[in-house]
Motif scaffolding. Structure first.
Motif, PDB file in Angstrom:
ATOM      1  N   UNK A  22       0.829  -1.212   0.000  1.00 57.10           N
ATOM      2  CA  UNK A  22       0.000   0.000   0.000  1.00 57.10           C
ATOM      3  C   UNK A  22       0.860   1.257   0.000  1.00 57.10           C
ATOM      4  N   UNK A  23       1.966   1.241   0.723  1.00 55.32           N
ATOM      5  CA  UNK A  23       2.898   2.378   0.676  1.00 55.32           C
ATOM      6  C   UNK A  23       3.324   2.653  -0.762  1.00 55.32           C
ATOM      7  N   UNK A  24       3.668   1.583  -1.490  1.00 52.15           N
ATOM      8  CA  UNK A  24       4.155   1.738  -2.862  1.00 52.15           C
ATOM      9  C   UNK A  24       3.039   2.134  -3.815  1.00 52.15           C
ATOM     10  N   UNK A  25       1.864   1.553  -3.620  1.00 48.98           N
ATOM     11  CA  UNK A  25       0.777   1.781  -4.563  1.00 48.98           C
ATOM     12  C   UNK A  25       0.069   3.102  -4.317  1.00 48.98           C
ATOM     13  N   UNK A  26      -0.204   3.428  -3.040  1.00 52.00           N
ATOM     14  CA  UNK A  26      -1.032   4.588  -2.739  1.00 52.00           C
ATOM     15  C   UNK A  26      -0.330   5.652  -1.907  1.00 52.00           C
ATOM     16  N   UNK A  27       0.836   5.305  -1.359  1.00 51.79           N
ATOM     17  CA  UNK A  27       1.576   6.284  -0.570  1.00 51.79           C
ATOM     18  C   UNK A  27       1.190   6.322   0.898  1.00 51.79           C
ATOM     19  N   UNK A  28       0.313   5.416   1.326  1.00 53.98           N
ATOM     20  CA  UNK A  28      -0.107   5.345   2.730  1.00 53.98           C
ATOM     21  C   UNK A  28      -0.770   3.998   2.971  1.00 53.98           C
ATOM     22  N   UNK A  29      -0.922   3.646   4.239  1.00 51.40           N
ATOM     23  CA  UNK A  29      -1.633   2.432   4.624  1.00 51.40           C
ATOM     24  C   UNK A  29      -2.975   2.851   5.224  1.00 51.40           C
ATOM     25  N   UNK A  30      -4.081   2.274   4.768  1.00 52.93           N
ATOM     26  CA  UNK A  30      -5.382   2.653   5.312  1.00 52.93           C
ATOM     27  C   UNK A  30      -5.479   2.385   6.816  1.00 52.93           C
ATOM     28  N   UNK A  31      -5.957   3.369   7.547  1.00 55.36           N
ATOM     29  CA  UNK A  31      -6.128   3.209   8.991  1.00 55.36           C
ATOM     30  C   UNK A  31      -7.107   2.096   9.333  1.00 55.36           C
ATOM     31  N   UNK A  32      -8.018   1.787   8.424  1.00 56.42           N
ATOM     32  CA  UNK A  32      -8.972   0.701   8.685  1.00 56.42           C
ATOM     33  C   UNK A  32      -8.260  -0.628   8.936  1.00 56.42           C
TER      34      UNK A  32
END
Length: 201
Positions: A22-32
């Motif tokens: 997720x870091x690589x794909x979206x730049x963050x990890x969802x808090x969910x």
């Protein structure tokens, strides 16, 4: 503030491969993910589902986040709307196109095939569900049966996420907030907050 305290990333090393993706794909990890991890079987099950939804089939990868965005709009989940703005942009959807999603019926940036999928997403995201046989008749003009299943899988996965994040009042991360604020008028949250005054909806 979220209704259930999320776990910390550093306490979940067994999921670091997921978090890095997720870091690589979206730049963050969802808090969910950090609240789901309180019951690891739920996070594991959701992980398998969402990977299948995003990474299999033949539906255009740029359409899937737009379907998720419209489903979340129908359900009223702003957290998921903000996330899918970020995902759509990451897959190459222009900010102009994203900003016109609420006018997809009239925008020349959307094709008739995309409109058919977004109509179903909007109808199915609402409560009660407003999907009709006519939606499916229209979809069949552009998509085969397996692709229709893919589209409905996106809608259904976001039915889960919409309920999860609205109920948990999941804190919105700064990265998706920034893109949503730029493209979707009316998102008046502050970064790090689920909704104004901590309310949902």
């Amino acid at each position: 503030m979220a209704n259930v305290k999320p776990l910390r990333r550093e306490d979940l090393p067994q999921y670091e491969d997921l978090f890095k993706a997720y870091d690589q794909q979206m730049g963050f990890v969802p808090n969910s993910f950090f609240t789901m991890a309180r019951q690891p079987e739920i996070l594991e099950g959701f992980r398998s589902l969402i990977l299948a939804v995003w990474n299999t089939g033949t539906v255009d990868p740029q359409l899937k986040p737009l379907v998720a965005l419209m489903t979340s709009y129908g359900a009223g989940c702003r957290y998921c709307q903000a996330h899918e703005v970020a995902r759509a942009h990451e897959t190459g959807v222009s900010l102009d196109k994203i900003s016109q999603i609420h006018d997809f019926e009239h925008s020349n940036l959307y094709t008739d095939a995309e409109r058919a999928a977004l109509r179903l997403a909007l109808a199915a995201g609402q409560h009660p569900n407003r999907a009709t046989r006519q939606h499916f008749e229209e979809l069949r003009r552009y998509y085969d049966e397996a692709q229709i299943v893919e589209i409905v899988a996106v809608i259904a996965a976001f039915g889960f996420l919409n309920r999860w994040n609205e109920t948990m009042a999941t804190d919105l991360e700064p990265e998706p907030w920034a893109l949503a604020h730029q493209t979707l008028m009316g998102l008046d949250w502050e970064p790090g907050r689920h909704a104004p005054d901590g309310s949902t909806g």
